[in-house]
Enzyme design. Structure first.
Site: not given
Length: 700
Positions: A614-616
């Site tokens: 998960p990344h942003t």
């Protein structure tokens, strides 16, 4: 000393100056002081009268120790570099002079600028007449060339310092702000005219002649006439000059050609015994009204950043520290500084009272004109190297120290004085003032990535409409677009685009923004590549991804858990974010979580083989940070292969600045694609083991 040895010494000198000027410039900025003062202090410290005069191996007289130099305290080669820098500096100053502002506010700005110059000149000259005997310097009268030089140096204003304060206080468009900037234009122009006149007088006195008042008047008129003729001719021919320099090619080429024109006119003025910087300023002033001016400013910026700090450092080297801190210089410097401050407060503040400003507004205008800076130092340097009729420097070391003290003190005291005056509530005008002609329009896209994209589209569209688009500050997303009489300011504020332009042009700008948004929407709808992204997503599940230092540099045992408790995707995200907070880089948990969920809604970050990343990007964090979690029995994370995810890597980085999010993702996924790494991680008993396993993965 042969030419090779001279050049070798110059190379060493320039290297030290570059590092010292930037180091002290950065320190000055950190303390809220203009970098020019840091660069000046750097020169004083490393100069021949201080550390630069200490004997070193291969440099028996010190790195900057110079004897019998025609350029004074520094070598002729270094002095030549500083003179080139002064031409670039004044050319850039001329480009920044807004002729339209000069004309538009010719009454209020002209009277205030004229008052500031006239009062400052006579106060400065009268002060010189008083302090010269205290310094043991002979003075023949109020019109002694030394008095004239100190008068000119008292007129100079460094409006860049004031402009920064006005911008921070959001007072650029206030009546005081507009008037200060307009008056500063007149201040600069009139100061240059006075310098031209005085240099003509200096040239005549240098021949050994004794001049009567009438002869001095004729010389002054001649010098003024040459300047005026050149200025009018260049302004009238500015568009033809712009077309001429465009002949040499693209933006970079014609900008260099424009600088060549500045050097040409600078040389002509010097041949006429008028300072070179006046020719450079005149060229910039003429081109400032053309649509290529912002482009030239942008393209010569690197030259400016290289040469100009050298100029201020070399100026500092000319300061004899033993005389700078002598009692007489300190006393005379204090008197001259006090007179210089009062001259601007009275010379600019009093005329403002008759132009619709009250005492508060008049004081603000006077305070905004106090800082001296670049031009005062340049004029001081000219005086230090110019000779009077007896062959002595017009500005000796004592006088030079007085000017340096005045420049330092006025630049330091002006910001707090102006800040306090602007913070006092209440208008500065006697009557309510109608809104300015310019308008501000804001549009919130509610998404910073989209804001960046729209801004890029706008830049491209404005260029296709014939505008010259200049990035004023790339990291802050500020730019100006200019074509003929139309000037548009665009800047990004978070998820907003803020546009400022004349009300007559706002309709065009709104229409341009609307058309840009429609084209972007149409392009996104027709983007067939969005229908098949599996191949792209698989890129992060490739074992050949390079495992670099991007992996190890973010490893933090505080942000690692070998026993995640969450049983759903949302619970895992919350738990991982709690780990991420331990990095100390998370400023807004809610903002980060919202960004992570938006990214998951756009497409799951669950890869294959039990891995999820998960990344942003969000400004809820200050810099790129990583959290690692392991859940041995796995959780449904909507992965590519449909299997539960067991190893979680959460990566979050800011939207702005240089932050290697994608490279870090590639490094982690490359390591995790190896079965032995995944097996070892699932068997790890504590965060320390996880760190060692991932560090060792670089060797696989």
């Amino acid at each position: 000393m042969d030419i090779t040895e001279i050049i070798t010494d110059l190379v060493f000198q320039l290297a030290l100056i570059i590092f010292a000027a930037r180091f002290f410039g950065k320190i000055a900025v950190r303390f809220g002081i203009p970098s020019v003062l840091g660069e000046l202090i750097a020169g004083i410290i490393i100069g021949p009268f201080a550390l630069g005069g200490i004997a070193l191996p291969f440099f028996p007289h010190g790195l900057f120790g110079v004897t019998d130099s025609i350029a004074g305290a520094v070598s002729p080669e270094l002095y030549a570099f500083s003179q080139i820098a002064s031409i670039i500096l004044l050319f850039a100053s001329g480009l920044e002079t807004d002729l339209s502002l000069f004309i538009k506010y010719s009454v209020s700005g002209g009277l205030i600028g004229l008052g500031g110059v006239v009062i400052s000149f006579f106060f400065g000259a009268a002060c010189a007449f008083f302090i010269l005997p205290l310094l043991g310097i002979e003075c023949s009268g109020l019109f002694d060339v030394k008095c004239l030089f100190l008068g000119i140096m008292s007129t100079a204003t460094s409006v860049g310092i004031t402009a920064r304060i006005l911008s921070d206080k959001k007072k650029m468009d206030s009546p005081e702000g507009v008037t200060i900037l307009a008056a500063a234009v007149f201040d600069d122009v009139l100061g240059i005219v006075l310098l031209a006149v005085v240099m003509g007088i200096v040239s005549a006195l240098g021949t050994g002649k004794t001049l009567s008042g009438g002869a001095i008047g004729i010389i002054a008129l001649k010098a003024f006439g040459i300047w005026l003729l050149a200025t009018v001719a260049f302004v009238l021919l500015s568009k033809k000059i712009a077309r001429f320099v465009r002949f040499f090619g693209g933006a970079t080429d014609f900008s260099i050609a424009a600088l060549g024109v500045a050097f040409l006119l600078a040389g002509f003025f010097e041949k006429e015994h008028i300072a070179m910087i006046i020719g450079a300023y005149t060229t910039g002033l003429a081109l400032s009204g053309t649509d290529i001016a912002p482009v030239i400013q942008e393209k010569i910026h690197s030259l400016y950043k290289f040469f100009v700090p050298i100029f201020f450092a070399v100026t500092g080297m000319s300061v004899d520290v033993t005389k700078l801190f002598s009692q007489n210089v300190l006393i005379c410097g204090g008197i001259y500084t006090l007179v210089a401050v009062l001259a601007k407060l009275l010379g600019c503040g009093l005329p403002a009272l008759g132009l619709g400003f009250n005492l508060k507004g008049g004081f603000r205008i006077g305070a905004g004109m106090i800082p001296r800076g670049e031009v005062a130092l340049i004029i001081a340097g000219i005086g230090l190297n110019a000779k009077d009729a007896s062959g002595l420097p017009i500005v000796n070391q004592d006088l030079f120290g007085v000017v340096i003290l005045m420049t330092l003190v006025t630049t330091l005291v002006a910001p707090p004085i102006l800040n306090v005056s602007l913070s006092v509530k209440g208008r500065g005008t006697k009557k309510e003032v109608a809104d300015a002609e310019s308008q501000i329009f804001e549009w919130d896209f509610n998404n910073q990535e989209l804001t960046h994209l729209i801004m890029d589209f706008l830049h491209r569209d404005l260029r296709s409409e014939g505008f010259y688009v200049q990035m004023m500050n790339i990291t802050d997303g500020i730019c100006t677009a200019r074509r003929g009489d139309t000037a548009i300011s665009l800047r990004e504020e978070g998820t907003k685009i803020v546009i400022e332009t004349d009300e007559k042009d706002m309709g065009f700008v709104k229409g341009e923004l609307y058309e840009t948004m429609l084209r972007l929407e149409k392009s996104m709808k027709s983007l067939s590549a969005l229908k098949n992204t599996a191949a792209l997503q698989y890129g992060f599940a490739c074992p050949e991804n390079r495992v670099t230092n991007s992996l190890t540099r973010f490893l933090n045992e505080k942000c690692i858990s070998c026993e995640l408790k969450g049983k759903t995707k949302d619970e895992i995200l919350e738990e991982m974010l709690t780990l991420l907070i331990q990095s100390g880089n998370v400023e807004n948990r809610e903002m980060v979580m919202a960004a992570l969920k938006d990214r998951e809604a756009a497409g799951s970050t669950g890869l294959e083989k039990g891995i999820a990343i998960p990344h942003t990007k969000t400004n809820g964090v200050t810099e790129t940070c990583v959290a690692i979690g392991i859940k041995k029995d796995g959780v449904d994370f909507d992965s590519m292969d449909g299997n539960p995810s067991k190893i979680f890597i959460m990566l979050v980085s800011p939207v702005d600045g240089t932050n290697p999010l994608m490279r870090a993702m590639a490094a982690f996924s490359g390591a995790l694609m190896h079965e032995e790494v995944r097996t070892s991680l699932l068997e790890a008993k504590n965060p320390a083991e996880v760190v060692e396993i991932l560090k060792d993965s670089k060797k696989i």
